[in-house]
Design a protein around this motif. Structure first.
Motif, mmCIF file in Angstrom:
data_model
loop_
_atom_site.group_PDB
_atom_site.id
_atom_site.type_symbol
_atom_site.label_atom_id
_atom_site.label_comp_id
_atom_site.label_asym_id
_atom_site.label_seq_id
_atom_site.Cartn_x
_atom_site.Cartn_y
_atom_site.Cartn_z
ATOM 1 N N UNK B 87 -7.086 -4.716 2.856
ATOM 2 C CA UNK B 87 -6.716 -3.736 3.865
ATOM 3 C C UNK B 87 -7.989 -3.187 4.508
ATOM 4 N N UNK B 88 -7.838 -2.216 5.369
ATOM 5 C CA UNK B 88 -8.999 -1.663 6.062
ATOM 6 C C UNK B 88 -9.624 -0.491 5.335
ATOM 7 N N UNK B 89 -9.260 -0.295 4.086
ATOM 8 C CA UNK B 89 -9.757 0.888 3.386
ATOM 9 C C UNK B 89 -10.731 0.606 2.254
ATOM 10 N N UNK B 90 -11.227 -0.637 2.180
ATOM 11 C CA UNK B 90 -12.116 -1.013 1.075
ATOM 12 C C UNK B 90 -13.371 -0.120 1.069
ATOM 13 N N UNK B 91 -13.732 0.365 -0.114
ATOM 14 C CA UNK B 91 -14.859 1.293 -0.225
ATOM 15 C C UNK B 91 -16.186 0.545 -0.287
ATOM 16 N N UNK B 97 -9.500 1.152 -2.289
ATOM 17 C CA UNK B 97 -9.242 2.449 -1.651
ATOM 18 C C UNK B 97 -8.414 3.355 -2.564
ATOM 19 N N UNK B 98 -7.393 2.773 -3.189
ATOM 20 C CA UNK B 98 -6.449 3.575 -3.966
ATOM 21 C C UNK B 98 -6.946 3.815 -5.397
#
Lengths: 320, 190
Positions: B87-91, B97-98
């Protein structure tokens, strides 16, 4: 703008998949502008129109976000329907987080019937970052299977169940990409997969790191993707160094380089500086080969959008 | 378990080889299994499969295993259960992300796929998971589906879902199944 709706069902123009103004602008080779609307916490349509006014002056399409950051606001389908009534062209954002395949396929038909001609297929932020972290995450689709599903509905005239759709939804299909976060090497490959799934245009997340984005675009060009999909680079004005730091650590998927934060820190008027950085970014994006437009996300600074676009000079280079 | 999962992804090439052998064996067994009755073997095979794959891959028994297309990194361990990529939320550093303490399942998947012979399968768009197949044996499904795939050339009948995802149908037929499902494999079918 598009047309005031609901309009009778009709075939899209030759060589187009939809009646979308955004599609026409992109296919004609003009530099496109889209802008994100800050959804109201209200049931009053006037609040939507007030938010849309400063964006509508310059944007080819207005994005109606779908509970972004997993925070509840007026729904994207509601906003989209209101916008079409007033002659604006919305981008109906669909997140996979909150609805399953039954709900989404039905909403796609409903939105199209309300005059929506652009959709943006998104995975969606996890529920944990939002204001109701106890909510059940759905994620029945992911953004790619959603793209392929809507493409099947549009081009094959049927639901995933195989049941026939009498008049298919004429939608210009979009997806998001986030070039400035890991895994960097695989982001262009993932973009290719989105194109394969059905994406016709891409709106990226915020880009503040131009060198990193240029590297991404070089690879995109190597893969020939710039010929297959229209890429709109995401930009937006920062409010202050503090806000930028907060965004970086609290909003998933936002990368702001230290150099940009430093510049905000040193500025006498951070608000002005944020605007200036945004204008410079737009001008830089204009020069990158393969970039077909910009997507302006001016959270709580919507009133500045038309000024930013005008000062960037990108309007001068196209006939409206 | 997390460490064994990481081990499996690091050795994706070896596991790919093992899986290919297992798959061939299962396809060869199709006539036998059909004779005994897929319905009869469903539960015991699913049990064994669950034990093995939970240890190796943190398997969630989605019933539509696509490990060969995901660098041997099970996509059901992604908190968003994404089947087609990160997804677009990779840290920063490639973390989730979650679950910030966990490496992104898809960053690992792409890594694993880069070592595999058939790693390019990761580019194929996969359909959503059929939730009513959860808990059933994917191995048996592969056996049925690959055997059905061989018959497919003769048969013209295709379901819409398999049609909409032709690449997935070819690479991971259990993700877009066509063969008749035994009652034991499908929830709520009795």
């Amino acid at each position: 703008m598009d047309h005031t709706l609901p309009q009778p069902y009709s075939a899209p123009p030759e060589g187009h998949v939809s009646h979308s103004r955004l599609e026409r602008v992109l296919r004609s080779g003009r530099f496109a502008i889209t802008a994100e609307l800050n959804p109201p916490d209200s049931a009053d349509p006037a609040d939507v129109y007030e938010a849309a006014r400063p964006l509508g002056e310059v944007a080819d399409a207005i994005n109606a976000t779908d509970a972004s950051g997993a925070n509840c606001h007026m729904s994207s389908i509601g906003i989209s329907a209101l916008l079409t009534r007033a002659g604006y062209s919305p981008v109906y954002q669909i997140s996979c987080r909150d609805r399953n395949r039954i709900a989404i396929q039905g909403d796609v038909l409903g939105a199209a019937a309300m005059g929506v001609s652009n959709v943006l297929c998104l995975t969606g932020d996890g529920v944990g970052v939002g204001d109701q972290p106890g909510a059940k995450p759905v994620f029945d689709f992911d953004s790619l299977s959603l793209l392929r599903t809507i493409k099947t509905m549009r081009d094959e005239r049927r639901f995933l169940s195989g049941r026939t759709i009498k008049n298919p939804p004429q939608l210009f299909l979009g997806a998001a990409e986030n070039p400035c976060i890991p895994p960097y090497d695989w982001r262009p490959e993932r973009l290719a997969k989105k194109v394969e799934a059905g994406a016709e245009y891409i709106q990226t997340n915020y880009i503040y790191d131009v060198p990193l984005f240029e590297k991404f675009m070089a690879r995109v060009r190597d893969l020939g993707l710039d010929k297959k999909v229209y890429i709109l680079a995401g930009v937006g004005p920062l409010a202050s160094a503090r806000a930028a730091r907060w965004m970086r650590s609290n909003v998933p998927g936002i990368h702001v380089p230290d150099a940009v934060i430093d510049r905000m820190e040193k500025a006498e008027k951070p608000g002005q500086e944020g605007k200036k950085i945004c204008i410079e970014l737009i001008q830089q994006m204009r020069e990158i080969s393969g970039v077909s437009g910009v997507h302006v996300m001016a959270y709580r600074k919507e009133h500045e959008v038309s000024e930013i676009i005008r000062e960037s000079g990108i309007l001068a280079s196209r006939k409206r | 378990m997390y460490r064994i999962r990481l081990f499996a992804i690091r050795h994706s090439r070896s596991f790919e080889w093992i899986y290919k052998r297992l798959e061939s064996a299962m396809i060869a067994l199709d006539p036998v299994l059909a004779k005994i009755g897929y319905d009869r073997v469903e539960r015991p095979v699913a049990f064994v499969e669950k034990c093995v794959k939970t240890v190796l891959f943190d398997c969630k028994m989605c019933g539509q295993c696509v490990l060969s297309s995901t660098g041997m990194s099970c996509p059901m361990n992604c908190p968003k259960q994404l089947r087609n990529g990160p997804c677009g939320g990779v840290r920063p550093g490639g973390f989730c992300e979650v679950k910030p303490e966990m490496k992104c399942v898809w960053a690992l998947a792409w890594d694993g796929a880069s070592r595999m012979k058939g790693g390019a399968q990761i580019h194929t768009v996969l359909p959503p998971v059929e939730r009513n197949l959860e808990g059933s044996s994917s191995w048996l499904r592969v056996s049925r589906e690959k055997a059905a795939h061989l018959r497919e050339a003769r048969e013209k009948r295709r379901t819409a879902i398999a049609d909409a995802f032709p690449g997935a149908r070819a690479n991971e037929p259990s993700a877009a199944p066509l063969a008749e499902e035994p009652a034991q494999a499908v929830k709520g079918s009795k």
